[in-house]
Write a protein that holds these residues in place. Structure first.
Motif, PDB file in Angstrom:
ATOM      1  N   LYS A   1       0.823  -1.194   0.000  1.00 16.98           N
ATOM      2  CA  LYS A   1       0.000   0.000   0.000  1.00 16.98           C
ATOM      3  C   LYS A   1       0.866   1.255   0.000  1.00 16.98           C
ATOM      4  O   LYS A   1       0.568   2.239  -0.695  1.00 16.98           O
ATOM      5  CB  LYS A   1      -0.929  -0.006   1.222  1.00 16.98           C
ATOM      6  N   ARG A   2       1.969   1.234   0.767  1.00 18.32           N
ATOM      7  CA  ARG A   2       2.848   2.393   0.820  1.00 18.32           C
ATOM      8  C   ARG A   2       3.462   2.672  -0.548  1.00 18.32           C
ATOM      9  O   ARG A   2       3.525   3.817  -0.989  1.00 18.32           O
ATOM     10  CB  ARG A   2       3.941   2.154   1.863  1.00 18.32           C
ATOM     11  N   LEU A   3       3.919   1.614  -1.239  1.00 18.20           N
ATOM     12  CA  LEU A   3       4.518   1.799  -2.553  1.00 18.20           C
ATOM     13  C   LEU A   3       3.507   2.297  -3.575  1.00 18.20           C
ATOM     14  O   LEU A   3       3.804   3.175  -4.397  1.00 18.20           O
ATOM     15  CB  LEU A   3       5.152   0.498  -3.037  1.00 18.20           C
ATOM     16  N   LEU A   4       2.291   1.746  -3.549  1.00 14.34           N
ATOM     17  CA  LEU A   4       1.258   2.208  -4.477  1.00 14.34           C
ATOM     18  C   LEU A   4       0.899   3.665  -4.212  1.00 14.34           C
ATOM     19  O   LEU A   4       0.676   4.448  -5.148  1.00 14.34           O
ATOM     20  CB  LEU A   4       0.016   1.318  -4.377  1.00 14.34           C
ATOM     21  N   THR A   5       0.893   4.048  -2.944  1.00 10.92           N
ATOM     22  CA  THR A   5       0.625   5.450  -2.598  1.00 10.92           C
ATOM     23  C   THR A   5       1.743   6.358  -3.099  1.00 10.92           C
ATOM     24  O   THR A   5       1.483   7.434  -3.657  1.00 10.92           O
ATOM     25  CB  THR A   5       0.473   5.606  -1.079  1.00 10.92           C
ATOM     26  N   LEU A   6       2.999   5.923  -2.930  1.00 13.43           N
ATOM     27  CA  LEU A   6       4.127   6.707  -3.422  1.00 13.43           C
ATOM     28  C   LEU A   6       4.059   6.865  -4.942  1.00 13.43           C
ATOM     29  O   LEU A   6       4.356   7.946  -5.484  1.00 13.43           O
ATOM     30  CB  LEU A   6       5.446   6.042  -3.032  1.00 13.43           C
ATOM     31  N   ALA A   7       3.694   5.782  -5.640  1.00 15.94           N
ATOM     32  CA  ALA A   7       3.586   5.855  -7.099  1.00 15.94           C
ATOM     33  C   ALA A   7       2.495   6.827  -7.517  1.00 15.94           C
ATOM     34  O   ALA A   7       2.689   7.672  -8.400  1.00 15.94           O
ATOM     35  CB  ALA A   7       3.308   4.460  -7.661  1.00 15.94           C
ATOM     36  N   ARG A   8       1.333   6.727  -6.881  1.00 16.15           N
ATOM     37  CA  ARG A   8       0.214   7.608  -7.240  1.00 16.15           C
ATOM     38  C   ARG A   8       0.542   9.065  -6.923  1.00 16.15           C
ATOM     39  O   ARG A   8       0.299   9.969  -7.741  1.00 16.15           O
ATOM     40  CB  ARG A   8      -1.048   7.174  -6.499  1.00 16.15           C
ATOM     41  N   GLU A   9       1.119   9.333  -5.765  1.00 15.02           N
ATOM     42  CA  GLU A   9       1.476  10.705  -5.395  1.00 15.02           C
ATOM     43  C   GLU A   9       2.493  11.286  -6.363  1.00 15.02           C
ATOM     44  O   GLU A   9       2.410  12.467  -6.733  1.00 15.02           O
ATOM     45  CB  GLU A   9       2.032  10.737  -3.977  1.00 15.02           C
ATOM     46  N   SER A  10       3.444  10.440  -6.787  1.00 21.33           N
ATOM     47  CA  SER A  10       4.467  10.905  -7.718  1.00 21.33           C
ATOM     48  C   SER A  10       3.860  11.307  -9.048  1.00 21.33           C
ATOM     49  O   SER A  10       4.190  12.358  -9.619  1.00 21.33           O
ATOM     50  CB  SER A  10       5.514   9.805  -7.928  1.00 21.33           C
ATOM     51  N   VAL A  11       2.969  10.467  -9.575  1.00 25.07           N
ATOM     52  CA  VAL A  11       2.325  10.762 -10.852  1.00 25.07           C
ATOM     53  C   VAL A  11       1.457  12.016 -10.746  1.00 25.07           C
ATOM     54  O   VAL A  11       1.544  12.935 -11.573  1.00 25.07           O
ATOM     55  CB  VAL A  11       1.489   9.560 -11.330  1.00 25.07           C
ATOM     56  N   GLU A  12       0.597  12.068  -9.734  1.00 22.35           N
ATOM     57  CA  GLU A  12      -0.343  13.187  -9.621  1.00 22.35           C
ATOM     58  C   GLU A  12       0.379  14.503  -9.387  1.00 22.35           C
ATOM     59  O   GLU A  12       0.015  15.542  -9.946  1.00 22.35           O
ATOM     60  CB  GLU A  12      -1.347  12.904  -8.508  1.00 22.35           C
ATOM     61  N   THR A  13       1.429  14.472  -8.596  1.00 27.23           N
ATOM     62  CA  THR A  13       2.184  15.698  -8.319  1.00 27.23           C
ATOM     63  C   THR A  13       2.928  16.182  -9.562  1.00 27.23           C
ATOM     64  O   THR A  13       2.895  17.365  -9.905  1.00 27.23           O
ATOM     65  CB  THR A  13       3.194  15.456  -7.182  1.00 27.23           C
ATOM     66  N   SER A  14       3.590  15.264 -10.259  1.00 29.50           N
ATOM     67  CA  SER A  14       4.384  15.661 -11.431  1.00 29.50           C
ATOM     68  C   SER A  14       3.497  16.087 -12.595  1.00 29.50           C
ATOM     69  O   SER A  14       3.835  17.029 -13.325  1.00 29.50           O
ATOM     70  CB  SER A  14       5.299  14.514 -11.857  1.00 29.50           C
ATOM     71  N   VAL A  15       2.360  15.422 -12.795  1.00 32.54           N
ATOM     72  CA  VAL A  15       1.445  15.816 -13.873  1.00 32.54           C
ATOM     73  C   VAL A  15       0.897  17.216 -13.624  1.00 32.54           C
ATOM     74  O   VAL A  15       0.714  18.009 -14.564  1.00 32.54           O
ATOM     75  CB  VAL A  15       0.302  14.789 -14.015  1.00 32.54           C
ATOM     76  N   ARG A  16       0.688  17.566 -12.379  1.00 30.52           N
ATOM     77  CA  ARG A  16       0.194  18.915 -12.036  1.00 30.52           C
ATOM     78  C   ARG A  16       1.306  19.956 -11.997  1.00 30.52           C
ATOM     79  O   ARG A  16       1.068  21.117 -11.686  1.00 30.52           O
ATOM     80  CB  ARG A  16      -0.525  18.866 -10.688  1.00 30.52           C
ATOM     81  N   GLY A  17       2.538  19.515 -12.314  1.00 29.08           N
ATOM     82  CA  GLY A  17       3.652  20.438 -12.383  1.00 29.08           C
ATOM     83  C   GLY A  17       4.184  20.881 -11.042  1.00 29.08           C
ATOM     84  O   GLY A  17       4.894  21.899 -10.955  1.00 29.08           O
ATOM     85  N   LYS A  18       3.911  20.105 -10.011  1.00 30.93           N
ATOM     86  CA  LYS A  18       4.376  20.449  -8.674  1.00 30.93           C
ATOM     87  C   LYS A  18       5.606  19.598  -8.310  1.00 30.93           C
ATOM     88  O   LYS A  18       5.909  18.609  -8.962  1.00 30.93           O
ATOM     89  CB  LYS A  18       3.270  20.230  -7.656  1.00 30.93           C
TER      90      LYS A  18
END
Length: 522
Positions: free
Chosen positions: A351-368
């Protein structure tokens, strides 16, 4: 170590070393009647060319009695470990004896009293640059204990195996300000371990890339013979290498354990990749990889780390240390050789790894900016692994990127390749913000790589494949074969085409095919 050497300081100046070496040369000359000193610092009488001991007095004692006593005592106090025969290769350090001789003795204790027709010593070049693998073209190498003849017949056959292998004196002598030491320092240990019938083939590698190691390793495996009854090889391979250089003590230990771990797993692909990237360190990495490749092709299934230490353990100065390791490669009885991946994660870590993956994608796509990793992570998440993140949208592939080698912690790797999957997979346009809530995530954690010598060893559903030929490389994850209902032959051919190679490229002599397992969750 004997008191007369333990308490002395190693003399680092080449000038003093050369003076002492000249004295030794005169002694050898008088004892053997070999004639005049040649133009390249080798002895010769028109028939024999002998490379003199160039670092005696600096890297190790130049007095024969003292040298024999030190090496003999170290071997006597180091009992061999329990290793099954046959023994194909060892790795030992090449630093000054005051720093690394005890570790080297742990390797040489394994061969004491064994019978080999010759020893191939493979070393990196420290003194001069050149772009090939140099097999010594002289007649002998000398130490204070006497000259050791070169097996010129074997050397000539080895040089004829590949265009990158050449008979030469390059890398075997002195450059502007230093003399090569990485073959020479091993020879007194070989003389005391194997006796007077010893013959050697000194090899210095001017290139440190995968293909240079492969050319040498394959050539050695084709030339070395095994006894039909005992199956013992007629040749021992010695890879000369120190490990990390000039890190603080704890950092050096951590770095060296990653390098040693890859060697113990026989994952020379990851070892080569990470040495090339400078992520791991071993000055003789190419010789180690060549020895691993040769030993594997001759039937070595066992690898053992015999000893590890660094200069801080000797001097007490832990601010800038050099690492040393001793290793052995042998044929271990009834070994599965790591065909199954012994790795798992609990539900919390998944769960921690999936959360890290999702946060990474969502943050980078939003340019943050991606936030730092959490302070407290479990040991598996802090362990280096290769990994891929696959993104799908409505059941269709939307992006997939990964690192094949364990160059970062699993948590760091997953976070980075997730971002790359969303933004840098050139098969697709970058993920848009409105797609984020439609994405599904799959993480594949990769095992070490193992070379495939027979397609029968590939198991669909368990194994992923990586193919390599020169600069071309392609990889397919295990789930690709099952999702597309491929057989083994089709899976191999698709992997070759992924690398931009013809489907039948896996049959080429210059191609390596590797298998790996993956721990997959989504």
């Amino acid at each position: 170590m004997p008191k007369q050497f333990t308490g002395s300081k190693v003399k680092a100046t080449q000038g003093l070393s050369m003076k002492r070496s000249l004295i030794i040369i005169i002694v050898i000359l008088l004892a053997t009647g070999l004639g005049m000193l040649g133009a390249h610092g080798r002895w010769g009488d028109g028939k024999n060319q002998i490379r003199p001991p160039l670092v005696a007095g600096s890297f190790y004692p130049d007095d024969p009695a003292q040298l024999r006593a030190i090496v003999g005592e170290l071997l006597a106090e180091t009992p061999p470990q329990t290793l099954s025969d046959p023994l194909f290769a060892i790795v030992a350090p090449h630093a000054g004896y005051v720093y690394s001789a005890r570790i080297a003795a742990r390797a040489y204790a394994q061969i004491k009293g064994k019978k080999y027709k010759r020893v191939v010593v493979i070393a990196p070049s420290h003194a001069e640059p050149f772009s090939f693998t140099s097999i010594y073209n002289g007649d002998a190498y000398a130490t204070p204990l006497g000259p050791i003849p070169v097996d010129k017949n074997f050397a000539e056959k080895l040089a004829g195996k590949d265009s990158t292998l050449k008979l030469s004196e390059a890398g075997h002598g002195c450059a502007i300000d230093r003399c090569e030491h990485a073959v020479e320092v091993h020879l007194p240990f070989l003389q005391e371990s194997l006796g007077v019938d010893l013959k050697i083939v000194p090899v210095v590698m001017g290139r440190g890339d995968y293909d240079a190691s492969r050319a040498l390793g394959v050539a050695l495996s084709e030339l070395i013979q095994r006894d039909t009854e005992t199956h013992e090889p007629d040749t021992l391979i010695v890879a000369s290498s120190d490990l990390s250089h000039f890190h603080v003590y704890d950092e050096a230990v951590s770095l060296d354990q990653k390098t040693l771990g890859a060697i113990e797993k026989n994952d020379y692909l990851s070892l080569s990749e990470n040495l090339d990237l400078g992520i791991w360190e071993a000055c003789g990495g190419a010789p180690i990889i060549a020895a691993m490749m040769a030993a594997e092709r001759m039937g070595a299934t066992g690898r053992k780390i015999l000893a590890y230490a660094n200069s801080g353990d000797v001097t007490g100065d832990k601010s800038r240390v050099v690492g040393y390791g001793a290793m052995a490669f042998f044929q271990e009885k009834e070994r599965e050789d790591g065909k199954q991946m012994s790795f798992s994660l609990d539900e919390k870590d998944k769960k921690r790894l999936l959360t890290l993956a999702r946060e990474s994608v969502e943050t980078s796509v939003r340019g943050k900016r991606i936030p730092p990793l959490p302070d407290k992570l479990s040991k598996p998440l802090l362990t280096p692994f290769g990994a891929f993140v696959t993104l799908t949208e409505n059941g269709r592939l939307r992006g997939c990127k990964g690192f094949i080698t364990p160059n970062k912690s699993l948590a760091e790797t997953v976070r980075e390749v997730a971002m790359l999957s969303a933004l840098s997979d050139t098969r697709f346009a970058p993920v848009e913000e409105e797609e984020l809530n439609k994405l599904e995530y799959e993480i594949s954690v990769l095992s070490p790589f193992r070379r495939v010598s027979d397609l029968k060893d590939i198991q669909i559903g368990r194994d992923g494949l990586l193919i390599r030929q020169g600069v071309r490389q392609g990889i397919l994850l295990p789930q690709v074969a099952t999702e597309h209902k491929m057989g083994v032959r089709q899976f191999v051919e698709e992997t070759a085409m992924k690398a931009g190679l013809p489907p039948q490229a896996w049959q080429d002599e210059d191609t390596d095919l590797f298998a790996f397992s993956a721990f997959v969750f989504e």
